[in-house]
Enzyme design. Sequence first.
Site, PDB file in Angstrom:
ATOM      1  N   CYS A 175      40.634  21.483  27.734  1.00 13.87           N
ATOM      2  CA  CYS A 175      41.207  22.834  27.735  1.00 13.87           C
ATOM      3  C   CYS A 175      41.729  23.261  26.363  1.00 13.87           C
ATOM      4  CB  CYS A 175      42.327  22.914  28.758  1.00 13.87           C
ATOM      5  SG  CYS A 175      41.954  22.079  30.296  1.00 13.87           S
TER       6      CYS A 175
ATOM      7  N   HIS B 279      49.365  29.266  27.279  1.00 15.17           N
ATOM      8  CA  HIS B 279      48.315  28.539  28.002  1.00 15.17           C
ATOM      9  C   HIS B 279      48.316  29.038  29.450  1.00 15.17           C
ATOM     10  CE1 HIS B 279      45.455  25.466  28.893  1.00 15.17           C
ATOM     11  NE2 HIS B 279      46.272  24.784  29.671  1.00 15.17           N
TER      12      HIS B 279
ATOM     13  N   GLU C  53      55.692  24.686  29.761  1.00 16.34           N
ATOM     14  CA  GLU C  53      55.359  25.533  28.610  1.00 16.34           C
ATOM     15  C   GLU C  53      56.546  26.452  28.290  1.00 16.34           C
ATOM     16  OE1 GLU C  53      51.775  27.895  28.879  1.00 16.34           O
ATOM     17  OE2 GLU C  53      51.840  28.313  26.720  1.00 16.34           O
TER      18      GLU C  53
ATOM     19  N   LYS D 210      44.909  34.108  31.394  1.00 16.72           N
ATOM     20  CA  LYS D 210      44.279  33.472  32.569  1.00 16.72           C
ATOM     21  C   LYS D 210      44.608  34.210  33.863  1.00 16.72           C
ATOM     22  CE  LYS D 210      44.027  28.819  30.538  1.00 16.72           C
ATOM     23  NZ  LYS D 210      44.749  29.047  29.261  1.00 16.72           N
TER      24      LYS D 210
ATOM     25  N   HIS E 277      40.685  30.205  34.152  1.00 17.25           N
ATOM     26  CA  HIS E 277      40.751  29.156  33.124  1.00 17.25           C
ATOM     27  C   HIS E 277      39.328  28.813  32.679  1.00 17.25           C
ATOM     28  CE1 HIS E 277      41.865  25.825  30.771  1.00 17.25           C
ATOM     29  NE2 HIS E 277      42.741  25.234  31.572  1.00 17.25           N
TER      30      HIS E 277
ATOM     31  N   PHE F 139      44.574  18.910  29.976  1.00 16.71           N
ATOM     32  CA  PHE F 139      44.587  17.779  30.877  1.00 16.71           C
ATOM     33  C   PHE F 139      44.300  16.529  30.028  1.00 16.71           C
ATOM     34  CE2 PHE F 139      41.865  15.441  33.925  1.00 16.71           C
ATOM     35  CZ  PHE F 139      42.600  15.563  35.073  1.00 16.71           C
TER      36      PHE F 139
END
Lengths: 291, 406
Positions: free
Chosen positions: B155, B295, B306, B327, B332, B391
């Site tokens: 990601c 993100h 975050e 997103k 995503h 991830f």
Amino acid sequence: MDPRLKSASLDSVVLSGMGCAIGFPSPSEPYLKTPKNRKFMGKQDHLAVCAAGRALESAGLAPAALGPHAGLFLAVGFIPFEREDIDALVGASLAGDRISLRRFGTEGFAAVNPLLTFRCLPNMPAYHVSACFDIQGEYFVTYPGAGQFYAALQEAIDALNAGRIKIALVGAVADQTNFLVSHHYQRIRPEVAPSDLRDGAGFLILETPAEHSARDGAIRGRLLDLETAYKPHDPFSEELDPSEKFSDRALEGYFGAASLPVALATAGSGRLEHDLRTGDGILARSTWEIG
Amino acid sequence: MKRRVAITGMGVLSPIGLSVPMFAENLQRGVSGLGTITVFDASTLPSRIAGEVPWKGPIARDRKLTFALEAAQQAMTAAIACGSRPNGIGTLSLGIGLELFSLDDMAELRAGGEPVHKDPAARLTFLQTPSDICAHDLAHKHGLTAPPRLHVSACAAGTDAIGTGYRLIATGRSDWVLAGGTDSMIHPLGIGGFCKLSALSRRNADPASASRPFDRGRDGFVLGEGAGMLVLEPLESARRRSAEVLAEVCGYGNSFDALGISEPHPEGRGAVQAMQRALADAELRPEQVDVINAHGTATPKNDPVETLAIKRVFGDHARRIPVCATKSMIGHLISAAGAVEAVAAIVGLRGGWVHPTINLNDPDPLCDLDYVPHQSRDWPASVVLSNSFAFGGQNASVIFRRADAA
């Protein structure tokens, strides 16, 4: 070759450690910081952790918390997938001799081990190495062949020269004795027979001279020269002629992305030259003094 | 001495737009591009929704390859609109998604052995198209003559690709870079794999409201697909050839969490390090950042961490910065996420607005910043920071500055 593609500042890095892991199972156990992570690990993860741990030991950096001044630069081979995992998935998804996506969504999907995703993702070896050795500095994770190891090496040298990190773990890992990668190597260049494919990982430890002398480390070798170039090509119609040569010997078997670090970690004292022309257009040469 | 890095071309294919102007317009309006999956029959999977690119043209063997080619063409067309090309050695820096094998081809293999086709193209595309092929196709089509930089940091890959491209130019190692990311995991193995990890939203009945970053009711992310590409070159070179400078890339940093495999560091340590490194690289103080493109995945664990990390980096200023989550509208895009969100950040910077975070009806108490809910906001800004956290604990942040703001 454009002169800027040579790494002009090789004197500003020290090769202080090397290590590799060949074949499987590899003894990654001593380096696992969180043994419960074992269930998430595939072959490529064990190989990478084992090789990194051995390289750190070789550098006199006993596997320990490296922290924010250590970076990881890693080339990972093609995504591995074992035949039994594919058979379970595909077999349960068939209606007659054809795939039924409806069956995939029920039986096929249910037949897959949920941890499989973790074991084949290309960024997972980087995760496991970072977690085992507490590497919090910058990273560069690339894929899929021996040419990309050179990209990792160049990015590591740039990071050391710029002072963003003090220690770089530069490595490559390739899990190749599995169904998907074996099939792959019958379709791409270089074409490699399944019996010649090897699983392996290799790591180099590079440091800034200041960091290295401050801890009074030993020098394991020097990178004397490094050049890379690239031949743009149409990958769908133009097949390039790959080759890979080591000055003093041939590696036994094909290690893909991991060939150079494995060769270095298993070399005796002396000079080693590597000359690489990959099937994806990367040309690279390097000269190393070992011992 | 670091060279300043200009962006002179942008291209995007996304669930809400097949061009930069269309993408910008829909971002500003807060349009959702999420819907029921149509590219394959997902009707029996737990999650059946995604952000598909409404591409009606031919698919060049592989969706992510098609998207990358089109986005790169858009970016190059913009970069050469002044009548000249960027000069010298060009490098591709590309975040790429996984190669996902064809279930039909696999069934064929099981039934009749292991065919290896003679035709070079068929050899490459039977079973699966290696993802790196995309890079070589792009390099060939656009005359990029240096070894490509391929990024598989999941990601974070799109942001890492832009950051690495910026560094290649800033340090004089390349004269220009085509940088970005492309991905499509809207494939049985992609959707199925993330379902297995319980990572995807199951709001199948109402796809447009399924991606809910920072909302108390979020239940996972929605997969999207697409590509974003930027042309980067030294600011001086861009000015010399009279190219329009869309913005500058002025800072980049990345880091490892070095902790959990599927959850972020609980104190946001890696995210903090990535943002702080980007700020230090840009020689900016936290108060000089005007907007954050988060993100913002809408997963239970990412969003509060975050938020915490932003507070740790920006202190009191965190509450004065609009933080938006692209997103919420497009899902995503995994390896393309950072690149498409970079385009989102830059069009807002140029337009003087911040796009909204849609579906934020009931903010999570742990997510207490200004996320620009529901509607875009006029917001003249000079500097925007964009985050991508992967991830596996790989974190990347990149900073863009208005061309006239330095």
